[in-house]
Scaffold this active site. Structure first.
Site, PDB file in Angstrom:
ATOM      1  CG  HIS A  21      62.587  56.550  73.458  1.00 60.55           C
ATOM      2  ND1 HIS A  21      61.511  57.050  72.779  1.00 60.55           N
ATOM      3  CD2 HIS A  21      62.837  55.338  72.933  1.00 60.55           C
ATOM      4  CE1 HIS A  21      61.139  56.187  71.848  1.00 60.55           C
ATOM      5  NE2 HIS A  21      61.920  55.136  71.930  1.00 60.55           N
ATOM      6  CB  CYS A 126      58.746  39.745  60.828  1.00 60.27           C
ATOM      7  SG  CYS A 126      57.742  41.120  61.427  1.00 60.27           S
ATOM      8  CB  CYS A 129      60.965  41.638  63.877  1.00 58.91           C
ATOM      9  SG  CYS A 129      59.466  41.339  64.793  1.00 58.91           S
ATOM     10  CB  CYS A 143      55.561  38.204  63.074  1.00 57.42           C
ATOM     11  SG  CYS A 143      56.329  39.245  64.316  1.00 57.42           S
TER      12      CYS A 143
HETATM   13  N1  MSP Z   1      67.462  50.667  68.196  1.00 57.93           N
HETATM   14  C1  MSP Z   1      67.192  49.646  69.138  1.00 57.93           C
HETATM   15  C2  MSP Z   1      68.277  49.584  70.189  1.00 57.93           C
HETATM   16  C3  MSP Z   1      69.664  49.361  69.671  1.00 57.93           C
HETATM   17  S1  MSP Z   1      70.811  49.363  70.947  1.00 57.93           S
HETATM   18  C4  MSP Z   1      72.240  48.985  70.232  1.00 57.93           C
HETATM   19  C5  MSP Z   1      65.856  49.936  69.839  1.00 57.93           C
HETATM   20  N2  MSP Z   1      65.427  51.209  69.815  1.00 57.93           N
HETATM   21  S2  MSP Z   1      64.074  51.715  70.482  1.00 57.93           S
HETATM   22  O1  MSP Z   1      63.912  53.097  70.076  1.00 57.93           O
HETATM   23  O2  MSP Z   1      62.995  50.844  70.200  1.00 57.93           O
HETATM   24  O3  MSP Z   1      64.345  51.767  72.002  1.00 57.93           O
HETATM   25  C6  MSP Z   1      64.046  50.688  72.852  1.00 57.93           C
HETATM   26  C7  MSP Z   1      64.378  51.117  74.252  1.00 57.93           C
HETATM   27  O4  MSP Z   1      63.628  52.302  74.600  1.00 57.93           O
HETATM   28  C8  MSP Z   1      64.007  50.118  75.327  1.00 57.93           C
HETATM   29  O5  MSP Z   1      64.962  49.090  75.482  1.00 57.93           O
HETATM   30  C9  MSP Z   1      63.931  51.048  76.520  1.00 57.93           C
HETATM   31  O6  MSP Z   1      65.204  51.419  76.924  1.00 57.93           O
HETATM   32  C10 MSP Z   1      63.223  52.251  75.950  1.00 57.93           C
HETATM   33  N3  MSP Z   1      61.785  52.068  75.992  1.00 57.93           N
HETATM   34  C11 MSP Z   1      60.921  52.181  74.940  1.00 57.93           C
HETATM   35  N4  MSP Z   1      59.658  52.011  75.407  1.00 57.93           N
HETATM   36  C12 MSP Z   1      59.666  51.784  76.722  1.00 57.93           C
HETATM   37  C13 MSP Z   1      58.684  51.673  77.727  1.00 57.93           C
HETATM   38  N5  MSP Z   1      57.396  51.685  77.458  1.00 57.93           N
HETATM   39  N6  MSP Z   1      59.093  51.573  79.005  1.00 57.93           N
HETATM   40  C14 MSP Z   1      60.399  51.626  79.358  1.00 57.93           C
HETATM   41  N7  MSP Z   1      61.359  51.754  78.433  1.00 57.93           N
HETATM   42  C15 MSP Z   1      61.049  51.668  77.105  1.00 57.93           C
HETATM   43  O7  MSP Z   1      65.300  49.012  70.391  1.00 57.93           O
END
Ligand code: MSP
Length: 651
Positions: A21, A126, A129, A143
């Site tokens: 994040h 699932c 997901c 899944c």
């Molecule tokens: N809530 C949804 C997004 C909704 S957008 C309208 C979501 N949230 S999440 O907390 O899982 O965040 C995913 C995002 O966090 C990834 O797309 C990326 O931007 C970031 N990352 C989470 N883990 C990551 C890594 N290991 N490496 C790089 N970025 C990653 O999906």
């Protein structure tokens, strides 16, 4: 004035923020600062995604009401951003009333236009997901993400006529080569659209199953599907479709995501916008994943990197630099402290830090720490001017298209070129020979190029860049500074300006000597230690008792074996998948093949040491150890005396 509007994903609040994040938000911050310095009115937004099953479950697990739990985690995201030197223009929660209003208005708009209909649907759902899978998408009935068996659910729901827009979207992606970038993700999105009929999207969940969501404005018995809700944050964070913010920034919209959420952004979102008769975004920028020890970060594996920990240990600027320099945008990258320390020492301490300290020391010695007035250029300076212009031009072009790593590399050609220029022009020899005009030209060019470097690195390392400029006696205002004007001009520094006498911007860092923890043996796998190791083991032999604190570090959990098979490359090992109540079953390799047939273990409860460092065994990784008791006649599994919920802790 050109506008630049970028969004990060709206992060789920089922877990605290981690490196992944932090990375995306830092990238958004760097891109925004860079665009501001290129003369754009640039902003980025972020926020938290708080509805849906996953969040309810996480709140339950924490023993808190969803309202309380989501606020706590959302606050931890919000509090992190300033600590990482990131400055979002807005932070939106999907539970914010303004956002809820926007989602309901959007739903009503699409409903009124006839693109939302009510229908019956049966599918494999699932929970992890939060989506339905078709038969075709499942792998051996499981899944593909979570390796769990989805539940077959048949119910009445609302659907968005996404299929109607499939051809339009295909054409749009084909006609706009940089709509989704880098190219590999554009190809992937097209493949998704071309792989078969695009189905309509189920956008509701009956309240009988889920209440933690936004109520549909046209049916109070249903809440909105989380993705249909969350994507709209990109609009609600600007103030909504009717707002000034939307009119101002939306035409320049770009999104930034990792590859995990390509489909909702590349397919759901543009079709949703089209159905609502709103303009679609300009670019979807997709980056890869940070892997730690070659694996996805996960709490259960114990390889989650804390961004704050890294920032505290190495400094936030150096950490930002490393992340941007190390990952080739679009590809996965490996995070390790060794790589971080190596990069900091090479690029920051040796190249950049050293340039600053030697040039400022010479300016102190030969010019009383005042910027000298330059004289005539020689071919050496003309070469340097060419190098500097090329380097800045490339940096600006590459950052403009999100190629951060290559952009930084382009700038470092100048940093290294300046160090070479010092060696070739040898100011100390000029001073010794009394060639004062030449000495002044050389030092002026060095200081002037150092100023240019400081300005260019500001989006990446704002704090350090400001210190660099301070050392050069240059007043700085992030809102006014402009990079474009830097190409072709080498007269920014005012002769006579007082500069710092020395500089220690990037001291070398040492990696704390880490002792390689001995990898634990799996059950019953005996290893004869090499003689040297034997001696060492003797010297550090474990005491007869251990402290309670040490015992408390061991996380033992009960779980159910959901799958088991022989290890493909080791006769003694079984590959056991254990449901520990986590997102997906754990893979544990156990040396118990001589005692159990794989099918006999399926359905049995076992106790697993859950926080054991992962270990590769003959080509597969083991994420824990199954406990067993060796007897004279065989092996007995350690179990609770009754059936317990999966994931229960042994205490
Ligand atoms: N809530 C949804 C997004 C909704 S957008 C309208 C979501 N949230 S999440 O907390 O899982 O965040 C995913 C995002 O966090 C990834 O797309 C990326 O931007 C970031 N990352 C989470 N883990 C990551 C890594 N290991 N490496 C790089 N970025 C990653 O999906």
């Amino acid at each position: 004035m050109n506008k630049f509007y970028l969004t990060t994903p709206i992060y789920y609040v089922n877990a605290n923020p981690h490196l992944g994040h932090a990375f995306t938000t830092i990238v958004a911050d760097v891109a925004t600062r860079f665009h501001r310095m290129m003369g754009d009115d640039a902003v980025f937004i972020t926020g938290t995604d708080e509805h849906g099953d996953k969040i309810v479950q996480a709140a339950e697990k924490a023993g808190k009401a969803p309202e309380v739990f989501t606020t706590e985690v959302s606050d931890s995201f919000r509090a992190l951003w300033p600590k990482l030197e990131t400055e979002p223009h807005a932070f939106m929660r999907t539970t914010d009333p303004a956002h809820i209003k926007e989602v309901q208005a959007f739903l009503q708009r699409v409903y009124d236009s006839g693109d939302i209909y009510f229908g019956e649907y049966g599918g494999h759902y699932c929970l992890g997901c939060e989506r339905f899978y078709t038969e075709k998408e499942l792998e051996n009935g499981m899944c593909p993400q979570h390796l769990t068996k989805p539940e077959y659910i048949s119910e009445k729901n609302y659907f968005f006529r996404m299929s109607k827009y499939a051809d339009w979207l295909k054409d749009h992606i084909r006609n706009n080569p940089d709509f989704i970038r880098p190219e590999r993700y554009r190809t992937e999105a097209l493949a998704l659209l071309e792989s078969g009929e695009l189905e309509d999207l189920c956008i509701s969940r009956p309240k009988s199953r889920l209440t933690w969501g936004i109520e549909l404005p046209f049916d109070k018995d249903y809440v909105c599907y989380v993705w249909f809700d969350a994507l709209l944050t990109y609009i609600s964070a600007l103030g909504g479709v009717e707002s000034e913010g939307f009119a101002k920034y939306w035409p320049s919209a770009q999104h930034l995501v990792a590859k995990d959420i390509l489909k909702p952004h590349a397919i759901f979102w543009p079709t949703m916008l089209k159905a609502a008769n709103l303009p679609i975004y300009n670019h979807l920028n997709v980056h890869g994943y940070w892997l730690v020890r070659d694996m996805k970060m996960s709490k259960s594996i114990g390889n989650v990197v804390s961004p704050l920990g890294m920032a505290e240990q190495y400094g936030i600027d150096a950490f930002r630099y490393f992340l941007l320099r190390e990952m080739h945008f679009g590809n996965d990258a490996s995070f390790s402290e060794d790589a971080l320390v190596a990069r900091l020492n090479a690029d920051l301490a040796n190249d950049l830090g050293n340039l600053y300290s030697r040039v400022l020391a010479m300016t102190a010695k030969f010019c009383g720490s005042r910027v000298p007035a330059p004289g005539a250029f020689t071919p050496l300076e003309e070469d340097l001017v060419r190098l500097a212009d090329d380097s800045m031009r490339n940096f600006q072009m590459l950052l403009g298209s999100m190629r951060f790593s290559q952009g930084i590399e382009a700038l470092w050609e100048l940093v290294r070129g300046l160090n070479k220029y010092v060696d070739t022009a040898a100011p100390w020899a000029l001073a010794k020979n009394g060639e004062t005009e030449r000495l002044h030209t050389v030092l002026y060019m060095l200081l002037e190029c150092m100023r240019k470097i400081a300005l260019h690195v500001w989006p990446i390392m704002p704090g350090k860049a400001e210190r660099m400029l301070e050392q050069l006696g240059v007043p700085f205002d992030g809102a006014k500074a402009n990079l474009q004007g830097e190409i072709g001009h080498f007269n920014g520094l005012v002769p006579g300006t007082e500069v710092a006498k020395n500089s220690n911007l990037f001291p070398r860092v040492e990696l704390a000597a880490k002792e390689e923890a001995p990898a634990p043996a799996p059950v019953n796998e005996k290893k004869t230690p090499a003689p040297k190791a034997k001696e060492a083991a003797k010297a550090t032999e474990a005491p007869a008792t251990i402290q309670f604190e040490d015992f408390a570090k061991i996380d033992m959990r009960a779980g159910t074996v959901v799958e088991c098979e022989p290890h493909p490359n080791a006769d003694k090992l079984l590959r056991v998948l254990v449901d520990l109540g986590e997102e997906k079953p754990r893979q544990v390799l156990a040396g118990i093949a001589a005692y159990f047939a794989p099918q006999d273990l399926v359905g049995k409860q076992v106790v697993v040491v859950a926080n054991l460092a992962p270990r590769a065994m003959r080509g597969l990784d083991s994420h824990g150890m199954i406990l067993a008791v060796k007897t004279e006649t065989g092996l007995e599994l350690v179990q609770a005396s009754g059936v317990v919920p999966n994931g229960s802790q042994v205490s």
